[in-house]
Design a protein around this motif. Structure first.
Motif, PDB file in Angstrom:
ATOM      1  N   TYR A   1      26.632 -38.455 -19.417  1.00 23.80           N
ATOM      2  CA  TYR A   1      25.864 -37.198 -18.861  1.00 23.80           C
ATOM      3  C   TYR A   1      26.112 -35.745 -19.301  1.00 23.80           C
ATOM      4  N   TYR A   2      27.416 -35.834 -19.741  1.00 20.34           N
ATOM      5  CA  TYR A   2      27.944 -34.312 -20.228  1.00 20.34           C
ATOM      6  C   TYR A   2      27.677 -34.059 -21.624  1.00 20.34           C
ATOM      7  N   GLU A   3      27.250 -34.902 -22.470  1.00 16.35           N
ATOM      8  CA  GLU A   3      26.974 -34.517 -23.954  1.00 16.35           C
ATOM      9  C   GLU A   3      25.795 -33.494 -23.744  1.00 16.35           C
ATOM     10  N   TYR A   4      25.874 -32.789 -24.636  1.00 14.57           N
ATOM     11  CA  TYR A   4      24.869 -31.573 -24.717  1.00 14.57           C
ATOM     12  C   TYR A   4      23.789 -32.012 -25.854  1.00 14.57           C
TER      13      TYR A   4
ATOM     14  N   ASN B   1      33.366 -25.587 -27.256  1.00 15.28           N
ATOM     15  CA  ASN B   1      33.924 -25.830 -28.428  1.00 15.28           C
ATOM     16  C   ASN B   1      33.997 -27.194 -29.041  1.00 15.28           C
ATOM     17  N   ARG B   2      33.087 -28.029 -28.299  1.00 19.00           N
ATOM     18  CA  ARG B   2      33.169 -29.402 -28.828  1.00 19.00           C
ATOM     19  C   ARG B   2      32.687 -29.490 -30.298  1.00 19.00           C
ATOM     20  N   THR B   3      33.113 -30.588 -31.012  1.00 13.88           N
ATOM     21  CA  THR B   3      32.897 -30.754 -32.539  1.00 13.88           C
ATOM     22  C   THR B   3      31.615 -31.282 -32.696  1.00 13.88           C
ATOM     23  N   VAL B   4      30.900 -30.792 -33.474  1.00  7.20           N
ATOM     24  CA  VAL B   4      29.565 -31.327 -34.026  1.00  7.20           C
ATOM     25  C   VAL B   4      29.734 -31.613 -35.463  1.00  7.20           C
ATOM     26  N   ASP B   5      29.489 -32.643 -35.673  1.00  5.00           N
ATOM     27  CA  ASP B   5      29.677 -33.650 -37.175  1.00  5.00           C
ATOM     28  C   ASP B   5      28.355 -33.196 -38.130  1.00  5.00           C
ATOM     29  N   GLY B   6      27.297 -33.030 -37.500  1.00 10.79           N
ATOM     30  CA  GLY B   6      26.274 -32.655 -38.363  1.00 10.79           C
ATOM     31  C   GLY B   6      26.145 -31.096 -38.955  1.00 10.79           C
ATOM     32  N   GLU B   7      25.453 -30.848 -39.714  1.00 16.26           N
ATOM     33  CA  GLU B   7      25.293 -29.462 -40.363  1.00 16.26           C
ATOM     34  C   GLU B   7      23.910 -29.052 -40.378  1.00 16.26           C
TER      35      GLU B   7
ATOM     36  N   LYS C   1      18.449 -20.124 -33.320  1.00 19.01           N
ATOM     37  CA  LYS C   1      19.477 -18.958 -32.821  1.00 19.01           C
ATOM     38  C   LYS C   1      20.063 -19.538 -31.722  1.00 19.01           C
ATOM     39  N   ILE C   2      20.479 -20.639 -31.473  1.00 18.83           N
ATOM     40  CA  ILE C   2      21.042 -21.315 -30.183  1.00 18.83           C
ATOM     41  C   ILE C   2      22.486 -21.568 -30.305  1.00 18.83           C
ATOM     42  N   GLU C   3      23.654 -21.106 -29.565  1.00 22.31           N
ATOM     43  CA  GLU C   3      24.851 -21.276 -29.801  1.00 22.31           C
ATOM     44  C   GLU C   3      25.036 -22.688 -29.005  1.00 22.31           C
ATOM     45  N   MET C   4      26.238 -23.270 -29.426  1.00 23.53           N
ATOM     46  CA  MET C   4      26.779 -24.213 -28.664  1.00 23.53           C
ATOM     47  C   MET C   4      27.532 -23.763 -27.362  1.00 23.53           C
ATOM     48  N   PRO C   5      27.320 -24.416 -26.243  1.00 21.25           N
ATOM     49  CA  PRO C   5      27.873 -23.904 -24.996  1.00 21.25           C
ATOM     50  C   PRO C   5      29.336 -24.069 -24.669  1.00 21.25           C
TER      51      PRO C   5
ATOM     52  N   SER D   1      21.420 -38.451 -39.439  1.00 22.99           N
ATOM     53  CA  SER D   1      20.516 -37.934 -38.470  1.00 22.99           C
ATOM     54  C   SER D   1      21.202 -36.979 -37.535  1.00 22.99           C
ATOM     55  N   SER D   2      22.684 -36.700 -37.684  1.00 24.23           N
ATOM     56  CA  SER D   2      23.542 -35.846 -36.911  1.00 24.23           C
ATOM     57  C   SER D   2      23.017 -34.350 -37.366  1.00 24.23           C
ATOM     58  N   ASP D   3      22.170 -34.259 -38.447  1.00 24.79           N
ATOM     59  CA  ASP D   3      21.898 -32.838 -38.624  1.00 24.79           C
ATOM     60  C   ASP D   3      20.747 -32.349 -37.787  1.00 24.79           C
ATOM     61  N   LEU D   4      20.071 -33.175 -37.092  1.00 27.49           N
ATOM     62  CA  LEU D   4      18.910 -32.510 -36.291  1.00 27.49           C
ATOM     63  C   LEU D   4      19.349 -31.375 -35.360  1.00 27.49           C
ATOM     64  N   LEU D   5      20.266 -31.867 -34.514  1.00 25.23           N
ATOM     65  CA  LEU D   5      20.460 -30.720 -33.621  1.00 25.23           C
ATOM     66  C   LEU D   5      21.186 -29.532 -34.299  1.00 25.23           C
ATOM     67  N   PRO D   6      22.032 -29.279 -34.978  1.00 22.16           N
ATOM     68  CA  PRO D   6      22.487 -28.107 -35.722  1.00 22.16           C
ATOM     69  C   PRO D   6      21.438 -27.226 -36.320  1.00 22.16           C
ATOM     70  N   THR D   7      20.471 -28.208 -37.174  1.00 23.10           N
ATOM     71  CA  THR D   7      19.328 -27.486 -37.697  1.00 23.10           C
ATOM     72  C   THR D   7      18.491 -27.026 -36.954  1.00 23.10           C
ATOM     73  N   VAL D   8      17.975 -27.600 -35.696  1.00 25.32           N
ATOM     74  CA  VAL D   8      17.301 -26.900 -34.411  1.00 25.32           C
ATOM     75  C   VAL D   8      17.731 -25.685 -33.993  1.00 25.32           C
ATOM     76  N   MET D   9      19.352 -25.781 -33.659  1.00 20.84           N
ATOM     77  CA  MET D   9      19.936 -24.741 -33.207  1.00 20.84           C
ATOM     78  C   MET D   9      20.052 -23.653 -34.006  1.00 20.84           C
ATOM     79  N   ASP D  10      20.044 -23.927 -35.508  1.00 20.35           N
ATOM     80  CA  ASP D  10      20.271 -22.541 -36.368  1.00 20.35           C
ATOM     81  C   ASP D  10      18.807 -21.798 -36.563  1.00 20.35           C
ATOM     82  N   LEU D  11      17.769 -22.868 -36.585  1.00 19.02           N
ATOM     83  CA  LEU D  11      16.531 -22.189 -36.334  1.00 19.02           C
ATOM     84  C   LEU D  11      16.156 -21.368 -35.310  1.00 19.02           C
TER      85      LEU D  11
END
Length: 507
Positions: free
Chosen positions: A117-120, A384-390, A378-382, A366-376
């Motif tokens: 449940y705690y995964e963003y 410092n957890r590691t994101v493997d996609g880019e 301008k959303i910051e991660m809540p 497939s891990s690139d979806l979240l960082p791509t959407v967040m980049d577009l």
């Protein structure tokens, strides 16, 4: 047909966030559509035997990218689905392999964890910008309700817990036609070569106002499942277009996972072409899915949503062993970390950002979806957890041709990282392949994927510096993943008070 969904959308229309005019037009919509067990060689443009004119047209369209080195985040269902939503390798949060469910014993299910449940998730991220979120299809990241007679403490995990406002989903895999037929007596299923081998996999949904009120369908749904899913998607999109609200839509299809079943007219078509019964069903199910891809693209154009919608099509892993699925020469299949298990079809279409068709050989996962959407957005991660996609925004716009972060895979770990499993480390040209035992590589080879995509030759002796540097990079990532599983997630079987914790990070 739309019963439960119709009521959910009606609620959404009354309670939705108000977006208007130019503000909505400047905000991209996102649709991520994912086939199941659909191999790199199953799609028409890669030599597939099924007719896929709509996917072929999407890949070759003026505003599209054909992703020829697209990777699923894992070699089986649940791990990839976790990476789609979180942008993180599935081992970081203990989705080790395909999620167990149904009547599986608790001790087995604890080695096949649901999405915590705690995964963003990307769905939670876009909601910060006022997006409406929806998911229709195969979840496979946990059970929706506590099993009767099961462990009441066993965690549930449904789409509503992970950011989706509207959802109608199955807990796991289901037939590609008459999907929930096995839940009813008499089943009256379309059986194909599978005869009457049907278990009960039903569609479930929840009220947007009460996510704990989970209900399933009370009647069997006849016909092709891709059609059934698009019959849910269409009214949702019509509401979104009318309200001019930005949306994130996730459509994980059941096709072409077993039981794959062709409906008419596709069954007769492939029978007349002389294929055996299993292949008839396999190819017919794929063509039926392709028709619905075409329907989706036409609907987006009709509703004037296509220009400002990033439409991303992919698969969750390679074709299963024992099926007619094709890798078109790639080594390995589903559940393997060779290219045939994780290199899958990938297409992105986005008229607002892509002006010329390109064939992209940049490794994308497939891990690139979240960082791509967040980049577009301008959303910051809540945190410092590691994101493997880019983010692949620069790849989409043509400003980049190389990947910055290598892609790491490990499968199938069993909660203590000491079982025998395989691991790979993939960069723009090379792939480090390791057979792991007791937490260390027992055998390591290097493949040149640019010149040897079939992975036939170990080139580690020809490129000793590359071989060593990739091992060093993987070791750091390996330690990071173990840290996430132990200290961030506290996964089953990994204790924070482990007396051997000092040795836990040793190579």
């Amino acid at each position: 047909m739309y019963g439960l969904l119709g009521r959910a959308i009606a609620t959404l229309m009354l309670c939705g966030v108000a977006w208007h005019g130019a503000e909505a037009a400047a905000t991209p919509n996102f649709i991520f559509m994912m086939a199941d067990d659909y191999g790199w060689g199953d799609i028409g443009y890669n030599g597939g035997n099924a007719s896929t004119p709509n996917l072929d047209a999407m890949a070759s369209g003026q505003h599209s990218l054909k992703l020829q080195r697209y990777y699923s985040g894992g070699p089986v269902c649940s791990p990839t689905r976790g990476t789609v939503l979180t942008g993180r390798n599935h081992n970081r949060y203990c989705v080790w392999t395909a999620n167990a469910g149904g009547g599986t014993a608790d001790f087995v299910r604890q080695e096949k964890m649901p999405l915590p449940y705690y995964e963003y998730t990307v769905a939670e991220a876009v909601k910060e910008k006022g997006y409406t979120t929806a998911m229709f299809g195969k979840w496979h990241l946990g059970d929706f309700k506590v099993l009767k007679g099961g462990n009441p403490k066993w965690p549930i995990s449904h789409p509503g817990m992970h950011g989706f406002d509207i959802w109608q989903a199955t807990e796991r895999s289901a037939p590609t036609a008459t999907t929930n037929c096995g839940c009813f007596t008499p089943p009256n299923c379309i059986s194909g070569h599978w005869k009457q081998n049907f278990s009960c996999t039903n569609y479930w949904t929840a009220s947007p106002s009460n996510s704990s009120h989970i209900k399933n369908l009370t009647t069997p749904e006849p016909g092709d499942d891709s059609l059934f899913l698009m019959d849910m998607v269409e009214p949702y999109l019509r509401v979104m277009a009318a309200k001019e609200e930005p949306f994130f839509l996730y459509i994980p299809l059941h096709t072409v996972h077993i039981n794959y079943i062709a409906v008419e007219p596709y069954r007769s078509k492939y029978q007349k072409l002389g294929y055996d019964p299993a292949t008839v069903d396999y190819l017919g199910a794929i063509e039926a899915m392709d028709v619905q891809v075409g329907r989706l693209r036409s609907l987006l154009q009709e509703l004037k949503l296509s220009d400002n919608t990033l439409l991303w099509f992919a698969s969750d892993n390679g074709p299963a062993r024992g099926t007619p699925g094709s890798t078109n020469g790639l080594r390995g299949r589903k559940a393997m970390l060779y290219e045939g298990g994780v290199r899958v079809p990938g297409i992105i279409e986005w008229p607002a950002m892509i002006s010329k068709n390109r064939v992209v050989h940049t490794p994308i996962v497939s891990s690139d979806l979240l960082p791509t959407v967040m980049d577009l957005l301008k959303i910051e991660m809540p945190d410092n957890r590691t994101v493997d996609g880019e983010s692949i925004v620069d790849v989409i716009t043509g400003q980049a041709v190389n990947r910055t972060k290598p892609i790491g895979f490990m499968f199938a770990i069993k909660h203590n990282f000491t079982s025998a499993y395989n691991a790979t480390w993939v960069n723009n040209q090379y792939k480090l392949f390791m057979n792991m035992k007791d937490g260390k590589p027992a055998r390591t080879v290097l493949y040149d994927l640019i010149n040897d995509m079939a992975e036939t030759t170990d080139v580690s002796k020809e490129h000793p510096d590359v071989f060593q540097s990739m091992q060093d990079e993987f070791k750091k990532w390996f330690v990071s993943v173990k840290h996430s599983a132990k200290d961030e997630s506290g996964c089953y079987g990994i204790s924070n008070s482990d007396p051997e914790s000092d040795a836990w990070y040793e190579w």
